[in-house]
Design a protein around this motif. Structure first.
Motif, PDB file in Angstrom:
ATOM      1  N   SER A 191      13.315 -87.842  63.358  1.00  0.00           N
ATOM      2  CA  SER A 191      13.159 -89.560  63.084  1.00  0.00           C
ATOM      3  C   SER A 191      11.517 -90.577  63.617  1.00  0.00           C
ATOM      4  CB  SER A 191      14.572 -89.949  64.557  1.00  0.00           C
ATOM      5  OG  SER A 191      13.800 -89.722  65.480  1.00  0.00           O
ATOM      6  N   HIS A 192      11.994 -91.859  64.165  1.00  0.00           N
ATOM      7  CA  HIS A 192      10.213 -92.716  64.566  1.00  0.00           C
ATOM      8  C   HIS A 192      10.224 -92.042  65.631  1.00  0.00           C
ATOM      9  CE1 HIS A 192       7.962 -95.594  65.080  1.00  0.00           C
ATOM     10  NE2 HIS A 192       8.528 -95.651  66.159  1.00  0.00           N
ATOM     11  N   SER A 193      11.066 -91.104  66.921  1.00  0.00           N
ATOM     12  CA  SER A 193      10.749 -90.426  67.597  1.00  0.00           C
ATOM     13  C   SER A 193      10.028 -89.371  67.615  1.00  0.00           C
ATOM     14  CB  SER A 193      11.636 -90.637  69.291  1.00  0.00           C
ATOM     15  OG  SER A 193      12.318 -92.056  68.782  1.00  0.00           O
ATOM     16  N   ALA A 194      10.620 -89.079  66.848  1.00  0.00           N
ATOM     17  CA  ALA A 194      10.460 -87.202  66.398  1.00  0.00           C
ATOM     18  C   ALA A 194       8.851 -87.152  66.129  1.00  0.00           C
ATOM     19  CB  ALA A 194      11.088 -86.758  65.672  1.00  0.00           C
ATOM     20  N   MET A 195       9.317 -88.042  64.775  1.00  0.00           N
ATOM     21  CA  MET A 195       7.161 -88.211  64.213  1.00  0.00           C
ATOM     22  C   MET A 195       6.028 -88.376  65.497  1.00  0.00           C
ATOM     23  SD  MET A 195       7.905 -86.570  61.382  1.00  0.00           S
ATOM     24  CE  MET A 195       8.636 -85.683  62.126  1.00  0.00           C
ATOM     25  N   ILE A 196       7.100 -89.302  66.228  1.00  0.00           N
ATOM     26  CA  ILE A 196       5.708 -89.426  67.211  1.00  0.00           C
ATOM     27  C   ILE A 196       5.412 -88.269  67.840  1.00  0.00           C
ATOM     28  CG2 ILE A 196       4.778 -91.051  69.796  1.00  0.00           C
ATOM     29  CD1 ILE A 196       7.010 -93.396  67.828  1.00  0.00           C
ATOM     30  N   ILE A 197       6.607 -88.022  68.155  1.00  0.00           N
ATOM     31  CA  ILE A 197       6.404 -86.886  69.051  1.00  0.00           C
ATOM     32  C   ILE A 197       5.237 -84.821  68.786  1.00  0.00           C
ATOM     33  CG2 ILE A 197       6.892 -84.532  70.301  1.00  0.00           C
ATOM     34  CD1 ILE A 197       9.681 -86.878  70.746  1.00  0.00           C
ATOM     35  N   VAL A 198       5.508 -85.420  67.471  1.00  0.00           N
ATOM     36  CA  VAL A 198       4.857 -84.378  66.659  1.00  0.00           C
ATOM     37  C   VAL A 198       3.051 -84.651  66.272  1.00  0.00           C
ATOM     38  CG1 VAL A 198       4.456 -82.843  64.075  1.00  0.00           C
ATOM     39  CG2 VAL A 198       6.846 -83.762  65.144  1.00  0.00           C
ATOM     40  N   ARG A 199       3.322 -85.710  65.416  1.00  0.00           N
ATOM     41  CA  ARG A 199       2.072 -86.583  65.702  1.00  0.00           C
ATOM     42  C   ARG A 199       1.035 -85.979  67.053  1.00  0.00           C
ATOM     43  NH1 ARG A 199      -0.203 -92.317  64.141  1.00  0.00           N
ATOM     44  NH2 ARG A 199      -2.591 -91.767  64.487  1.00  0.00           N
ATOM     45  N   ASN A 200       1.805 -86.256  68.457  1.00  0.00           N
ATOM     46  CA  ASN A 200       1.448 -85.967  70.039  1.00  0.00           C
ATOM     47  C   ASN A 200       0.554 -84.878  69.781  1.00  0.00           C
ATOM     48  OD1 ASN A 200       1.047 -88.469  71.003  1.00  0.00           O
ATOM     49  ND2 ASN A 200       3.487 -88.910  72.262  1.00  0.00           N
ATOM     50  N   LEU A 201       2.060 -83.509  69.265  1.00  0.00           N
ATOM     51  CA  LEU A 201       1.172 -82.620  69.641  1.00  0.00           C
ATOM     52  C   LEU A 201       0.297 -82.050  68.878  1.00  0.00           C
ATOM     53  CD1 LEU A 201       4.982 -80.893  70.261  1.00  0.00           C
ATOM     54  CD2 LEU A 201       3.138 -81.657  72.029  1.00  0.00           C
ATOM     55  N   VAL A 202      -0.110 -82.194  67.519  1.00  0.00           N
ATOM     56  CA  VAL A 202      -0.920 -82.054  65.873  1.00  0.00           C
ATOM     57  C   VAL A 202      -2.290 -81.931  66.598  1.00  0.00           C
ATOM     58  CG1 VAL A 202      -1.623 -82.444  64.288  1.00  0.00           C
ATOM     59  CG2 VAL A 202       0.388 -81.370  63.889  1.00  0.00           C
ATOM     60  N   GLU A 203      -2.130 -83.535  67.134  1.00  0.00           N
ATOM     61  CA  GLU A 203      -3.185 -84.318  68.407  1.00  0.00           C
ATOM     62  C   GLU A 203      -3.798 -83.913  69.037  1.00  0.00           C
ATOM     63  OE1 GLU A 203      -3.022 -88.314  67.253  1.00  0.00           O
ATOM     64  OE2 GLU A 203      -3.219 -88.590  65.467  1.00  0.00           O
ATOM     65  N   PHE A 219      11.816 -93.390  54.725  1.00  0.00           N
ATOM     66  CA  PHE A 219      10.337 -93.602  55.180  1.00  0.00           C
ATOM     67  C   PHE A 219      11.515 -95.250  55.187  1.00  0.00           C
ATOM     68  CE2 PHE A 219       8.128 -90.171  54.264  1.00  0.00           C
ATOM     69  CZ  PHE A 219       7.370 -90.710  54.823  1.00  0.00           C
ATOM     70  N   ALA A 220      11.724 -96.312  55.675  1.00  0.00           N
ATOM     71  CA  ALA A 220      12.085 -97.406  55.245  1.00  0.00           C
ATOM     72  C   ALA A 220      10.998 -98.522  54.403  1.00  0.00           C
ATOM     73  CB  ALA A 220      11.566 -99.203  56.496  1.00  0.00           C
ATOM     74  N   HIS A 240       2.807 -94.503  58.231  1.00  0.00           N
ATOM     75  CA  HIS A 240       1.428 -93.756  58.000  1.00  0.00           C
ATOM     76  C   HIS A 240       1.172 -92.449  57.698  1.00  0.00           C
ATOM     77  CE1 HIS A 240      -2.844 -94.495  57.117  1.00  0.00           C
ATOM     78  NE2 HIS A 240      -2.506 -95.317  55.949  1.00  0.00           N
ATOM     79  N   TRP A 241       1.388 -91.866  59.251  1.00  0.00           N
ATOM     80  CA  TRP A 241       0.691 -90.658  59.459  1.00  0.00           C
ATOM     81  C   TRP A 241       1.505 -90.084  58.753  1.00  0.00           C
ATOM     82  CZ3 TRP A 241       3.476 -86.624  61.507  1.00  0.00           C
ATOM     83  CH2 TRP A 241       2.085 -85.748  62.265  1.00  0.00           C
ATOM     84  N   ALA A 242       2.706 -89.874  58.835  1.00  0.00           N
ATOM     85  CA  ALA A 242       3.681 -89.081  58.085  1.00  0.00           C
ATOM     86  C   ALA A 242       3.850 -88.944  57.006  1.00  0.00           C
ATOM     87  CB  ALA A 242       5.999 -89.876  58.509  1.00  0.00           C
ATOM     88  N   ARG A 243       3.437 -89.573  55.905  1.00  0.00           N
ATOM     89  CA  ARG A 243       3.478 -89.821  54.541  1.00  0.00           C
ATOM     90  C   ARG A 243       1.869 -88.740  54.221  1.00  0.00           C
ATOM     91  NH1 ARG A 243       6.521 -92.816  51.447  1.00  0.00           N
ATOM     92  NH2 ARG A 243       6.813 -95.356  52.151  1.00  0.00           N
ATOM     93  N   LYS A 244       0.833 -88.965  54.982  1.00  0.00           N
ATOM     94  CA  LYS A 244      -0.181 -88.854  55.563  1.00  0.00           C
ATOM     95  C   LYS A 244      -0.391 -87.102  55.341  1.00  0.00           C
ATOM     96  CE  LYS A 244      -4.900 -89.120  56.082  1.00  0.00           C
ATOM     97  NZ  LYS A 244      -5.914 -89.288  57.235  1.00  0.00           N
ATOM     98  N   ASN A 245       0.306 -86.439  56.431  1.00  0.00           N
ATOM     99  CA  ASN A 245       0.795 -85.360  57.081  1.00  0.00           C
ATOM    100  C   ASN A 245       2.061 -84.771  56.746  1.00  0.00           C
ATOM    101  OD1 ASN A 245      -1.931 -85.008  59.197  1.00  0.00           O
ATOM    102  ND2 ASN A 245      -1.189 -87.177  59.123  1.00  0.00           N
TER     103      ASN A 245
END
Ligand code: FAD
Length: 349
Positions: A191-203, A219-220, A240-245
């Motif tokens: 979900s939205h939350s999961a992707m924010i967390i994955v992004r945090n961990l990747v970064e 994607f909406a 935007h981040w998820a589409r790219k990564n």
């Protein structure tokens, strides 16, 4: 001060965005402030005010501002100060802290008009043709009750792994501390939350992030006059981040697996920490006459004079192709109460 001998007309339990919208709309409909009782343990704008400050929103700035201007009783149009959110581009998303500040201002504004109880409501029962609300601060009577009590994150509780709370995982600085020294961290959800967390961990450059998911990313997609996957699809900077990564080109430290038993057995137990971003369940409150707190998903009615509102009791909506979703978000709550309040005002005990 709340009076145990007074018979209130409306009691709202919960002062998150849903509770704020409910109080605002009741005042706007002409209910006198002295006949409204508002119960919350903090009056700090619920989860948006206390948990998700650094989270990127999936709502555009213009809809946040529309919420603030929607009720005359919020007095947002009469304020002399300017909030940071008003300087942001209307068609962009923002961090949730930027909406938390004006919401606190609006909440404080309506607080002055009505009676409040700072405490926990534990149960409700019907007594002498009205609802009796038992709270940590006493028992109160009201003809009608709106439950706007919000939800708690779900947990899957796999053994032998240390869980990082959703609240900490969504905050870059806090998850950085929580993951200090960890080589491998698992995240459940897409979900939205999961992707924010994955992004945090990747970064954070963790050596290994394992993401278990049940469904492909959604994607909406704005259409002519509706949005495909409006509630479940990724939006804004997270999309935007998820589409790219994510789609087909994973960062080197990210591994994604469907959440099958086999994948979980093979890949989960080598992780030291786990984060569950697997949705929310309604907070509980006991109602004497009801075995189960079920709301009507089209109008929020739980029982005569008892109504469910906000993320704990969401409206179900169907898109033009027949796809069903729960309708969650500040502006959606406001639009919904605009439609259901005339009905609630007539459906008492
Ligand atoms: C990562 C993330 C991003 C999000 N982004 C957005 C976004 O961009 N836009 C958007 O609109 N929404 C967003 N949301 C959703 C938003 O956070 C929720 O929809 C919203 O907080 C729900 O509001 P609520 O009033 O229903 O519940 P809550 O905010 O949980 O408020 C409930 C209140 O009731 C109180 N309460 C509960 N039980 C009792 C009791 N028994 N007695 C007294 N008080 C009680 C609680 O303490 C709390 O203050 C996001 C959520 C997440 C997790």
């Amino acid at each position: 001060m709340a009076d145990e001998n007074q018979h209130y007309q409306w009691c709202i339990i919960g002062a998150g965005v849903a509770g704020i919208a409910a109080v605002g709309k009741l005042l706007d409909s002409g209910i006198h402030g002295s006949r409204i009782l508002w119960v919350d343990d903090q009056f700090k704008v619920g989860d948006i005010g206390t948990k998700w400050h650094s989270v990127p929103s999936n709502t555009k700035v213009e809809l946040f501002i529309r919420f603030l201007k929607e009720c005359d009783s919020f007095q947002f149009n009469k304020r002399s100060n300017t909030f940071f959110i008003e300087k942001l581009k209307p068609d962009e998303t923002c961090q949730l802290k930027h909406i938390a500040d004006p919401l606190q201002w609006v909440s404080d504004c309506v607080l002055k008009e009505i009676t409040t109880v700072k405490g926990i409501a534990s149960h409700l029962k019907v007594k002498n043709h009205c609802w009796e609300i038992s709270t940590s601060e006493g028992n109160f009577k009201s003809s009608n009750v709106i439950l706007a009590i919000g939800g708690e994150p779900n947990s899957l509780e796999y053994n032998n792994l240390t869980e990082i709370s959703l609240k900490d995982a969504l905050d870059y600085e806090k998850v950085k501390l929580a993951c200090d020294g960890a080589k491998s961290v698992a995240v459940f959800g897409s979900s939205h939350s999961a992707m924010i967390i994955v992004r945090n961990l990747v970064e954070l450059n963790l050596p290994r992030i394992v993401n278990f998911y049940l469904e492909p990313l959604k994607f909406a997609q704005p259409m002519e006059n509706w949005t495909l996957f409006d509630n479940t699809g990724l939006k804004g900077s997270t999309a935007h981040w998820a589409r790219k990564n994510i789609n087909g080109n994973l960062p080197e430290n990210l591994y994604r697996y469907p959440a099958t038993d086999e994948n979980i057995n093979n890949h989960l137990y080598s992780c030291e920490k786990v984060i569950y971003a697997t949705g929310f369940s309604a907070r509980k409150i006991k109602v004497a006459e009801l075995a189960d707190l079920k709301h009507n998903v089209t109008n929020g009615i739980i029982a005569p004079g008892l109504f469910g509102f906000g993320i704990a009791f969401p409206e179900h909506v169907v898109d033009p192709f027949g796809y069903k979703e729960v309708n969650v978000g500040m502006w959606k709550f406001m639009a919904y109460i605009n439609r259901v309040l005339p009905l609630w005002l007539r459906y008492g005990l």
